[in-house]
Enzyme design. Structure first.
Site, PDB file in Angstrom:
ATOM      1  N   CYS A 119       0.814  -1.223   0.000  1.00 13.87           N
ATOM      2  CA  CYS A 119       0.000   0.000   0.000  1.00 13.87           C
ATOM      3  C   CYS A 119       0.847   1.273   0.000  1.00 13.87           C
ATOM      4  CB  CYS A 119      -0.954  -0.003   1.185  1.00 13.87           C
ATOM      5  SG  CYS A 119      -2.081  -1.402   1.139  1.00 13.87           S
ATOM      6  N   HIS A 261      -3.191   7.148   2.262  1.00 10.02           N
ATOM      7  CA  HIS A 261      -3.637   5.850   1.761  1.00 10.02           C
ATOM      8  C   HIS A 261      -5.008   5.551   2.374  1.00 10.02           C
ATOM      9  CE1 HIS A 261      -4.000   1.670   0.985  1.00 10.02           C
ATOM     10  NE2 HIS A 261      -3.718   1.300   2.223  1.00 10.02           N
ATOM     11  N   ASN A 291     -10.133  -0.227   0.209  1.00 11.44           N
ATOM     12  CA  ASN A 291      -8.680  -0.127   0.140  1.00 11.44           C
ATOM     13  C   ASN A 291      -8.203  -0.794  -1.156  1.00 11.44           C
ATOM     14  OD1 ASN A 291      -5.928  -0.549   0.394  1.00 11.44           O
ATOM     15  ND2 ASN A 291      -6.013  -1.172   2.534  1.00 11.44           N
TER      16      ASN A 291
END
Ligand code: UT7
Length: 335
Positions: A119, A261, A291
């Site tokens: 990520c 993020h 996500n």
């Protein structure tokens, strides 16, 4: 005494693009598969739905569509692109998917390669590409974040499957001698805590001939200790951003947008609170996409640019964090 005059090269941000698959998986639909509810997922994460790739929109296709849209926002001829960096943990080809994107774009003068940092991948890729530009090696770069975690999620594990979705985003950046809109960055990893979030290889022992063993390929689904990852993010992200503000002589009060993020709305709010950045300056679209790993930052950025929230010369504080463990921050001025 007069010093030696050095031609400083800076970075300019020229275009954004994104792509998400059509298939929508709502919280209600997930609750047909695992014991969960829309209410639980929304209140604990802020996510309502996520996109899931079908056969046609794999990482290469999503990355290509996002990159093409970013190039279309510029006045570039695609043949003038020098560098393509694809941040992904889920390439179609473990040898690298960036060259396939290069071919689809027709960017025949570029060098293209993958970069994996989960990520944090997009942020690490943006920093990497910027260094090539600032060092004078390349002039025009496309940085892509694309992931298809749906292929690696354990769809029977309600503690993790509710979080993830698929998508891609891209940024077009250019070297310039007139100014530098890439103000600063920092990045960190801690492999000691790597076991909190993994997509491990299966490591199934087989043998080629007698007494010569090998480990057959393939991966096990994502394994995550959600609480530990949560604690890591709300602790480390404010620290690295604070360090970056000090290093660059900026303050959190000068930030127009906090672009983190997109992992969990509670993480975004907590980091904002710790840095005293008000909620209206925190960009968030995880309600719609969940996500999407390396894609979250450019996907959010593209949306905020296209709907005119991020404007020319706005200061954006970015941070990516996740498996590795890895985390990083960048301070940029849009334009
Ligand atoms: O890019 C980084 C990727 N990873 C992350 O960002 C993960 C960060 N962590 C998180 O976002 C949160 O830890 C989660 C959303 C994953 C979990 O939220 P939480 O508030 O930390 O929940 P928890 O793990 O403490 O679980 C609380 C309860 C447990 O039940 P008991 O033991 O208290 O009875 C879980 O079994 O909630 C239960 N639970 C669920 N219930 C309904 C866990 N998942 C679910 C679910 N639906 N999907």
């Amino acid at each position: 005494m007069e010093g030696i005059k050095v031609n400083q090269i800076g970075v300019s941000f020229k275009g954004t693009g994104s792509f998400v698959p059509d298939q929508i998986l709502t919280n209600q639909k997930i609750s047909q598969r695992v014991d969960t509810s829309d209410e639980w997922i929304k209140s604990r994460t802020g996510i309502s739905e996520r996109r899931i790739s079908s056969l046609e929109d794999d990482v290469t296709e999503m990355g290509y569509r996002a990159a093409l849209a970013a190039i279309e926002m510029t006045d570039w001829d695609v043949k003038t692109v020098d560098l393509i960096v694809l941040a992904t943990s889920t390439p179609n080809d473990l040898f690298g998917s960036a060259p396939s994107i290069q071919a689809k774009l027709g960017a025949s003068n570029a060098v293209a390669f993958d970069l994996t940092a989960a990520c944090s991948g997009f942020l690490f890729a943006l920093i990497t590409a910027s260094q090539f530009l600032k060092g004078g090696s390349f002039k025009r770069a496309i940085v892509i974040g694309a992931d298809q975690l749906s292929s690696f999620v354990d769809w029977n594990d309600r503690r993790s499957c509710i979080l993830f979705g698929d998508g891609a985003g891209a940024l077009a950046i250019e070297a310039t001698s007139e100014f530098d809109n890439f103000i600063g960055f920092d990045m960190q990893t801690d492999g000691e805590r790597g076991s909190f979030l993994n997509l491990p290889s299966k490591n199934i022992k087989d043998s080629i001939i007698d007494n010569i063993d090998f480990l057959s390929g393939g991966f096990s689904p994502i394994q995550m200790n959600g609480q530990e990852v949560y604690k890591f993010a709300v602790r480390e992200v404010p620290i690295i951003l604070d360090k970056l503000f000090k290093k660059t002589n900026y303050s959190s009060g000068e930030v127009d947008w906090l672009l983190l993020h997109q992992a969990n709305q509670r993480i975004l709010d907590s980091v904002g609170d710790r840095l005293k950045i008000p909620r209206e300056k925190i960009l968030s679209n995880l309600e719609k996409y969940g996500n999407t790993s390396a894609a979250t930052i450019p996907l959010m950025m593209d949306e905020a640019i296209k709907n005119n929230r991020i404007k020319q010369n706005d200061i954006i504080a970015m941070s990516g964090f996740g498996a590795g463990l890895s985390w990083g921050a960048a301070l940029i001025k849009w334009g």
